[in-house]
Design an enzyme around this catalytic site. Structure first.
Site, PDB file in Angstrom:
ATOM      1  N   TYR A 174       0.823  -1.204   0.000  1.00  0.00           N
ATOM      2  CA  TYR A 174       0.000   0.000   0.000  1.00  0.00           C
ATOM      3  C   TYR A 174       0.854   1.250   0.000  1.00  0.00           C
ATOM      4  O   TYR A 174       2.077   1.193   0.157  1.00  0.00           O
ATOM      5  CB  TYR A 174      -0.945  -0.005   1.208  1.00  0.00           C
ATOM      6  CG  TYR A 174      -0.288   0.335   2.544  1.00  0.00           C
ATOM      7  CD1 TYR A 174       0.568  -0.559   3.179  1.00  0.00           C
ATOM      8  CD2 TYR A 174      -0.522   1.566   3.163  1.00  0.00           C
ATOM      9  CE1 TYR A 174       1.158  -0.244   4.398  1.00  0.00           C
ATOM     10  CE2 TYR A 174       0.061   1.883   4.387  1.00  0.00           C
ATOM     11  CZ  TYR A 174       0.903   0.977   4.994  1.00  0.00           C
ATOM     12  OH  TYR A 174       1.492   1.296   6.189  1.00  0.00           O
ATOM     13  N   HIS A 189      -0.700 -21.152  -0.187  1.00  0.00           N
ATOM     14  CA  HIS A 189       0.338 -20.143   0.040  1.00  0.00           C
ATOM     15  C   HIS A 189       1.039 -19.693  -1.240  1.00  0.00           C
ATOM     16  O   HIS A 189       1.267 -18.509  -1.437  1.00  0.00           O
ATOM     17  CB  HIS A 189       1.389 -20.651   1.033  1.00  0.00           C
ATOM     18  CG  HIS A 189       0.880 -20.716   2.441  1.00  0.00           C
ATOM     19  ND1 HIS A 189      -0.155 -21.545   2.822  1.00  0.00           N
ATOM     20  CD2 HIS A 189       1.258 -20.052   3.558  1.00  0.00           C
ATOM     21  CE1 HIS A 189      -0.399 -21.388   4.104  1.00  0.00           C
ATOM     22  NE2 HIS A 189       0.447 -20.479   4.583  1.00  0.00           N
ATOM     23  N   LYS A 205       6.406  -1.731   1.853  1.00  0.00           N
ATOM     24  CA  LYS A 205       5.224  -1.138   2.487  1.00  0.00           C
ATOM     25  C   LYS A 205       4.079  -2.158   2.402  1.00  0.00           C
ATOM     26  O   LYS A 205       3.142  -2.030   1.608  1.00  0.00           O
ATOM     27  CB  LYS A 205       4.862   0.215   1.859  1.00  0.00           C
ATOM     28  CG  LYS A 205       4.083   1.110   2.821  1.00  0.00           C
ATOM     29  CD  LYS A 205       4.146   2.561   2.443  1.00  0.00           C
ATOM     30  CE  LYS A 205       3.163   3.423   3.231  1.00  0.00           C
ATOM     31  NZ  LYS A 205       3.293   3.401   4.686  1.00  0.00           N
ATOM     32  N   LEU A 235      11.105   1.576   6.873  1.00  0.00           N
ATOM     33  CA  LEU A 235      10.429   2.016   5.665  1.00  0.00           C
ATOM     34  C   LEU A 235      11.124   3.295   5.183  1.00  0.00           C
ATOM     35  O   LEU A 235      11.354   4.207   5.985  1.00  0.00           O
ATOM     36  CB  LEU A 235       8.955   2.312   5.955  1.00  0.00           C
ATOM     37  CG  LEU A 235       8.191   2.664   4.685  1.00  0.00           C
ATOM     38  CD1 LEU A 235       7.807   1.395   3.933  1.00  0.00           C
ATOM     39  CD2 LEU A 235       6.978   3.494   4.986  1.00  0.00           C
ATOM     40  N   ARG A 271       8.121   4.214  -4.782  1.00  0.00           N
ATOM     41  CA  ARG A 271       8.168   3.302  -3.632  1.00  0.00           C
ATOM     42  C   ARG A 271       7.175   2.154  -3.832  1.00  0.00           C
ATOM     43  O   ARG A 271       7.471   1.000  -3.506  1.00  0.00           O
ATOM     44  CB  ARG A 271       7.876   4.065  -2.332  1.00  0.00           C
ATOM     45  CG  ARG A 271       8.060   3.186  -1.094  1.00  0.00           C
ATOM     46  CD  ARG A 271       7.990   3.975   0.195  1.00  0.00           C
ATOM     47  NE  ARG A 271       6.674   4.576   0.398  1.00  0.00           N
ATOM     48  CZ  ARG A 271       6.368   5.375   1.414  1.00  0.00           C
ATOM     49  NH1 ARG A 271       7.285   5.684   2.319  1.00  0.00           N
ATOM     50  NH2 ARG A 271       5.160   5.877   1.532  1.00  0.00           N
ATOM     51  N   ARG A 286      -7.431 -20.719  -1.490  1.00  0.00           N
ATOM     52  CA  ARG A 286      -6.394 -20.527  -0.468  1.00  0.00           C
ATOM     53  C   ARG A 286      -5.271 -21.543  -0.617  1.00  0.00           C
ATOM     54  O   ARG A 286      -5.490 -22.745  -0.510  1.00  0.00           O
ATOM     55  CB  ARG A 286      -6.982 -20.609   0.945  1.00  0.00           C
ATOM     56  CG  ARG A 286      -5.939 -20.274   2.011  1.00  0.00           C
ATOM     57  CD  ARG A 286      -6.463 -20.363   3.423  1.00  0.00           C
ATOM     58  NE  ARG A 286      -5.417 -19.987   4.366  1.00  0.00           N
ATOM     59  CZ  ARG A 286      -4.435 -20.814   4.773  1.00  0.00           C
ATOM     60  NH1 ARG A 286      -4.392 -22.050   4.332  1.00  0.00           N
ATOM     61  NH2 ARG A 286      -3.511 -20.384   5.602  1.00  0.00           N
ATOM     62  N   GLU A 301      12.680   2.866  13.745  1.00  0.00           N
ATOM     63  CA  GLU A 301      11.666   3.848  13.339  1.00  0.00           C
ATOM     64  C   GLU A 301      10.507   3.754  14.308  1.00  0.00           C
ATOM     65  O   GLU A 301      10.617   3.060  15.330  1.00  0.00           O
ATOM     66  CB  GLU A 301      11.224   3.585  11.899  1.00  0.00           C
ATOM     67  CG  GLU A 301      10.628   2.200  11.683  1.00  0.00           C
ATOM     68  CD  GLU A 301      10.175   1.953  10.241  1.00  0.00           C
ATOM     69  OE1 GLU A 301       9.932   2.913   9.490  1.00  0.00           O
ATOM     70  OE2 GLU A 301      10.030   0.770   9.874  1.00  0.00           O
TER      71      GLU A 301
HETATM   72  N1  PDD Z   1       2.775   5.007   7.493  1.00  0.00           N
HETATM   73  N2  PDD Z   1       7.557   3.898   8.874  1.00  0.00           N
HETATM   74  C1  PDD Z   1       6.417   3.182   8.939  1.00  0.00           C
HETATM   75  C2  PDD Z   1       6.463   1.822   9.550  1.00  0.00           C
HETATM   76  C3  PDD Z   1       5.218   3.721   8.439  1.00  0.00           C
HETATM   77  O1  PDD Z   1       4.091   2.995   8.488  1.00  0.00           O
HETATM   78  C4  PDD Z   1       5.215   5.045   7.893  1.00  0.00           C
HETATM   79  C5  PDD Z   1       3.969   5.692   7.359  1.00  0.00           C
HETATM   80  C6  PDD Z   1       6.429   5.755   7.858  1.00  0.00           C
HETATM   81  C7  PDD Z   1       6.519   7.148   7.276  1.00  0.00           C
HETATM   82  O2  PDD Z   1       6.488   7.117   5.868  1.00  0.00           O
HETATM   83  P1  PDD Z   1       5.900   8.337   5.008  1.00  0.00           P
HETATM   84  O3  PDD Z   1       6.644   9.550   5.434  1.00  0.00           O
HETATM   85  O4  PDD Z   1       6.167   7.956   3.602  1.00  0.00           O
HETATM   86  O5  PDD Z   1       4.438   8.441   5.337  1.00  0.00           O
HETATM   87  C8  PDD Z   1       7.577   5.148   8.341  1.00  0.00           C
HETATM   88  C9  PDD Z   1       1.547   5.482   6.910  1.00  0.00           C
HETATM   89  C10 PDD Z   1       1.272   6.932   7.047  1.00  0.00           C
HETATM   90  C11 PDD Z   1       0.412   4.588   7.374  1.00  0.00           C
HETATM   91  O6  PDD Z   1       0.649   3.396   7.480  1.00  0.00           O
HETATM   92  O7  PDD Z   1      -0.695   5.076   7.606  1.00  0.00           O
END
Ligand code: PDD
Length: 280
Positions: free
Chosen positions: A31, A100, A142, A198, A50, A98, A174
């Site tokens: 996503y 894997h 992501k 991320l 990304r 279903r 993070e």
């Molecule tokens: N998440 N690290 C993680 C684990 C995240 O889920 C996010 C953002 C970030 C920051 O990334 P960015 O600056 O590109 O938003 C870092 C989004 C906002 C979410 O899951 O809602």
């Protein structure tokens, strides 16, 4: 709310996906969250790049061309109210029996929605807690598989904190849904990109903007001890922007107020958004 689902634009409550969708069964998908300011998608090429990287990592072919993504995203933004929005897009490996291993053929599910983006007032600062990073080793993807992040954020919220700052083998990675910066001796530091974080779009913008403004900023490992003695801590994300952490595990960060470096960077970010609105 008007959403996009597999080529169609329709009201949210009419959007349906089959229960055997691999997103539902396996969290097999990726996503993006893209902020919109003044009707303009913020850093769209970076978000689409990304997304491309995430799809490649999970061996799922990008179902749309760059131009098709832009068109679909712009239509969703135009059909929803508000100049400032938060667009969510998701691609899954689609419905299949279903099993894997990947289905053959793959019919991916593509979904886009947009919510109003609440204006972020100048932050008075938030609390954060440290937690052991219990996630996997591909945090650079992501992925929609966010159970560890969900549990970590919930752990923070249950003690009145806004974010969990994740520590792996003695180093800061993070936040549960954000990137982390610390300020030590006037220098802002954020962990280098790796498979454990991320690559945040907001993080990159902060690094870029600070360097352009000749403010000291480095990408380097941050030890847990450095985090605990930092003068400032910030968390960054598309939805929350740049938020100062003023309490960490119930101890004040610096003097317990949003820091001076944070306020300079926050101002640059606001100007950047304003510029985007003015060229809209
Ligand atoms: N998440 N690290 C993680 C684990 C995240 O889920 C996010 C953002 C970030 C920051 O990334 P960015 O600056 O590109 O938003 C870092 C989004 C906002 C979410 O899951 O809602």
């Amino acid at each position: 709310m008007i959403v996009y689902l597999n080529g169609e634009f329709l009201p949210l409550d009419e959007a349906r996906v089959p229960v055997l969708d691999r997103g539902f069964i396996f969290a097999d998908g990726v996503y993006e969250v893209i902020p919109v300011y003044g009707g303009r998608l913020f850093r769209l090429p970076e978000h689409l790049q990304r997304l491309e990287n995430s799809l490649k990592s999970i061996k799922l072919q990008n179902p749309l061309t760059r131009q098709q993504w832009i068109e679909a995203l712009e239509i969703v933004v135009a059909r929803n109210s508000g100049d400032d929005q938060s667009v969510y897009l998701q691609v899954t490996r689609g419905p299949a029996k279903r099993n894997h291993n990947f289905p053959e053929p793959v019919v991916p599910t593509v979904f886009i929605m947009s919510e109003p983006l609440e204006a972020q007032p100048p932050s008075g600062g938030v609390k954060a807690v440290t937690c052991a990073d219990t996630r996997w080793q591909r945090c650079d993807i992501k992925s929609i598989a966010l159970l560890a992040n969900v549990l970590l954020r919930q752990q923070a919220v249950e003690v009145g904190a806004a974010e969990a700052i994740l520590i792996r083998e003695g180093y800061v990675m993070e936040g549960a849904a954000s990137n982390v910066f610390v300020v030590v001796d006037g220098v802002a530091i954020t962990p280098p990109k790796s498979q454990y974080i991320l690559p945040g779009i907001t993080r990159d913008l902060v690094v870029e903007a600070m360097l352009a403004a000749e403010l000291a900023c480095r990408e380097a490992d941050i030890s847990e001890a450095q985090l605990r003695s930092a003068d400032e801590i910030w968390v960054t994300s598309s939805t929350r922007e740049i938020v100062p952490v003023i309490m960490l595990d119930d101890k004040p960060v610096g003097n317990g107020q949003p820091g001076a470096v944070w306020s300079q960077v926050w101002k640059i970010y606001q100007d950047y958004k304003q510029h985007l609105r003015s060229i809209g």
